[in-house]
Design a protein around this motif. Structure first.
Motif, short mmCIF file in Angstrom:
data_model
loop_
_atom_site.label_atom_id
_atom_site.label_comp_id
_atom_site.label_asym_id
_atom_site.label_seq_id
_atom_site.Cartn_x
_atom_site.Cartn_y
_atom_site.Cartn_z
N LEU A 345 0.85 -1.19 0.00
CA LEU A 345 0.00 0.00 0.00
C LEU A 345 0.89 1.24 0.00
CD1 LEU A 345 -2.64 -0.96 2.74
CD2 LEU A 345 -3.09 -0.72 0.29
N PRO A 346 0.35 2.39 -0.41
CA PRO A 346 1.12 3.63 -0.27
C PRO A 346 1.43 3.89 1.20
CG PRO A 346 -0.76 3.95 -1.72
CD PRO A 346 -0.94 2.61 -1.10
N VAL A 347 2.65 4.30 1.49
CA VAL A 347 3.09 4.55 2.86
C VAL A 347 3.73 5.92 2.94
CG1 VAL A 347 4.65 3.80 4.71
CG2 VAL A 347 3.50 2.09 3.30
N ARG A 348 3.40 6.65 3.98
CA ARG A 348 4.06 7.94 4.22
C ARG A 348 4.37 8.07 5.71
NH1 ARG A 348 1.16 12.15 6.46
NH2 ARG A 348 -1.11 11.89 6.64
N VAL A 349 5.33 8.92 6.01
CA VAL A 349 5.66 9.23 7.40
C VAL A 349 4.80 10.40 7.85
CG1 VAL A 349 7.46 9.96 9.00
CG2 VAL A 349 8.01 8.35 7.16
N GLY A 350 4.05 10.22 8.94
CA GLY A 350 3.13 11.24 9.42
C GLY A 350 3.77 12.16 10.44
N ARG A 351 3.59 13.45 10.24
CA ARG A 351 4.07 14.47 11.16
C ARG A 351 2.91 15.35 11.58
NH1 ARG A 351 8.00 13.22 7.62
NH2 ARG A 351 10.13 13.04 8.42
N PRO A 352 2.98 15.97 12.76
CA PRO A 352 1.88 16.83 13.22
C PRO A 352 1.55 17.91 12.21
CG PRO A 352 3.43 16.44 15.00
CD PRO A 352 4.06 15.89 13.75
N ARG A 353 0.27 18.18 12.00
CA ARG A 353 -0.19 19.16 11.02
C ARG A 353 -1.32 19.99 11.61
NH1 ARG A 353 -4.60 18.70 8.58
NH2 ARG A 353 -3.83 19.47 6.59
N GLY A 354 -1.67 21.08 10.92
CA GLY A 354 -2.81 21.88 11.31
C GLY A 354 -2.59 22.68 12.57
N ILE A 355 -1.33 22.94 12.93
CA ILE A 355 -1.03 23.69 14.14
C ILE A 355 -0.13 24.87 13.82
CG2 ILE A 355 -1.29 21.74 15.73
CD1 ILE A 355 1.74 21.35 15.59
N GLY A 356 -0.09 25.82 14.74
CA GLY A 356 0.82 26.95 14.63
C GLY A 356 1.74 27.00 15.83
N GLY A 357 2.44 28.10 15.99
CA GLY A 357 3.32 28.24 17.14
C GLY A 357 4.65 27.55 16.93
#
Length: 464
Positions: A345-357
């Motif tokens: 299957l397609p695989v990606r490394v997930g990192r935190p998103r949708g945040i600021g600061g």
């Protein structure tokens, strides 16, 4: 959303404890204003084994985050990992009076009926997560409030933890002077922080690779539908290296992070390590051979995950559209490629998103769970907050836009080489460049019945 605009996530893992302080703006935007990470103490495979040491480590992590943010932490959302967490899916039903709209009280009644399943008295419910609703046979309904019908049904994913480990975890947090706002499944929190907008309409497997355990969560159209824990993590790879190379665990961890790869074909073929064992003897070991020791354990982890999903939901290739890898152990070079080979299957490394600061401070896969705890605290409903997607492009926000499946190499997370390990390359003046992705098929898993250590001994008989 909570009235308090400050939400704190406390991720208590086997190898590290991370505290993340989030501030929720008036429009629901989330800014990370503090973060503190310390080495974990008193924890093993998601459970407390030493109350005093775990409490002290929690205090240090929280104090570090407080110094950065200038905010006094009083309460936290705490992650729960380990194989003591159990999950089941239950069906609930509520009758609706004719010619009346479905109200929130009817929805609550259907969910409460789904919760009324016989559970071991030693279990404490952590999550009751509604899936899709059914009104008079019509499926796929996200929110039935306001609709008309006489029969309301709901499937609920119930996550429960063994009371003992939860009580110990709660006591550690309380002894550190904090109130527990709630517990959240580790893999659920990681999924909340890493799911992309497009993946909200898909079925995605989130694999959080920690030190002592690997937590798995399957999200279907944004809902958690399956969760499991594999009692193997990055520390087991380190232990294998320490056993085979006869070096201390700390040095084995340094060697793994700096020179190792989950796929031997991605190792630096021109790099040779000079390993000094605990007895003082010296061996030469190529990076390629090092990775041949690492690969079987990493392949075993993915194989167990695949077996779990195949048995619970059906063949992975037919169930899911993609895999997201998070957690510190996912940063090992070649891990996405090995996962792609195992899951197809397609695989990606997930990192935190949708945040600021402080997005540069909590930007790695190992920060996904702690950031996800903050997002969980916004709604406490186990769903990705809408602001994570609608506010992703605001100033100061972080958005993951990479479409390739290779690990991000912009930041070097590797520790300095240990004194007992010397690296030699064919061209000492040339910079190290990772080998290209392999084009040949990877080695298939070993036949069942042969232990991991036996396989390694067969490969390196001249070492033993």
């Amino acid at each position: 959303m909570k009235d308090n605009t400050i939400i704190v996530g406390l991720d208590i893992g086997t190898t590290k404890i991370t505290t993340v302080i989030g501030e929720v703006g008036p429009h629901g935007t989330v800014d990370i204003i503090g973060s503190g990470t310390v080495n974990s103490e008193g924890m093993k495979r998601g459970s407390v084994v030493n109350l005093e040491r775990a409490t002290q480590a929690i205090k240090q992590s929280v104090q570090s985050a407080e110094r950065v943010s200038g905010v006094k932490v009083e309460s936290v959302f705490v992650s729960v990992a380990g194989n003591h967490a159990k999950a089941i899916t239950s069906h609930g039903l509520a009758a609706i009076r004719r010619n009346q709209e479905i109200g929130q009280s009817d929805v609550d009644r259907a969910i409460e009926n789904a919760r009324a399943v016989p559970l071991d008295p030693n279990l404490e419910i952590i999550h009751t997560l509604p899936q899709e609703y059914v009104v008079d046979g019509q499926e796929g309904i996200k929110s039935p409030v306001g609709m008309h019908g006489v029969r309301l049904e709901v499937d609920v994913h119930i996550v429960a933890g063994t009371a003992g480990p939860l009580l110990n975890l709660r006591r550690c947090v309380q002894e550190a002077g904090l109130h527990v706002d709630g517990f959240a499944l580790h893999a659920l929190a990681s999924g909340l922080a890493t799911l992309e907008a497009a993946e909200q309409g898909q079925t995605v497997i989130v694999v959080d690779m920690g030190g002592g355990t690997t937590d798995v969560a399957v999200f279907k159209r944004g809902n958690l539908v399956h969760s499991a824990c594999i009692p193997i993590g990055g520390e087991h790879v380190t232990a294998d290296l320490a056993q085979i190379l006869k070096i201390p665990g700390e040095e084995a961890e340094n060697v793994k992070r700096r020179y190792g790869a989950a796929l031997p074909d991605l190792a630096d073929k021109d790099l040779t390590l000079e390993i000094t064992t605990s007895s003082g003897s010296t061996h030469a070991l190529s990076a390629f051979e090092l990775s041949r020791i690492i690969k079987p354990r990493m392949a075993e982890i993915f194989g167990l995950i695949r077996d779990e999903i195949d048995q619970s939901l059906g063949p992975v290739e037919l169930v899911a559209q993609g895999v997201i890898l998070t957690g510190g152990a996912s940063m090992l070079r070649g891990t996405p490629e090995l996962a792609r080979d195992r899951f197809r299957l397609p695989v990606r490394v997930g990192r935190p998103r949708g945040i600021g600061g402080l997005t540069d401070i909590v930007a790695g896969p190992g920060d996904a769970a702690s950031v996800g705890l903050v997002l969980y605290g916004i709604g406490e409903d186990g769903r990705v907050p809408a602001v994570v997607f609608t506010g992703a492009d605001t100033a100061g926000g972080h958005r993951e836009t990479r479409t390739d499946h290779r690990p991000d190499t912009r930041t070097d997370h590797r520790p300095a080489p240990d004194a007992s390990v010397t690296a030699h390359t064919a061209d000492a003046g040339a910079a190290h460049v990772p080998a290209p992705a392999p084009t040949a098929p990877t080695q298939p898993p070993a036949k069942p019945g042969v232990s991991f250590m036996d396989r390694v001994r067969n490969w390196f008989k001249d070492w033993m």
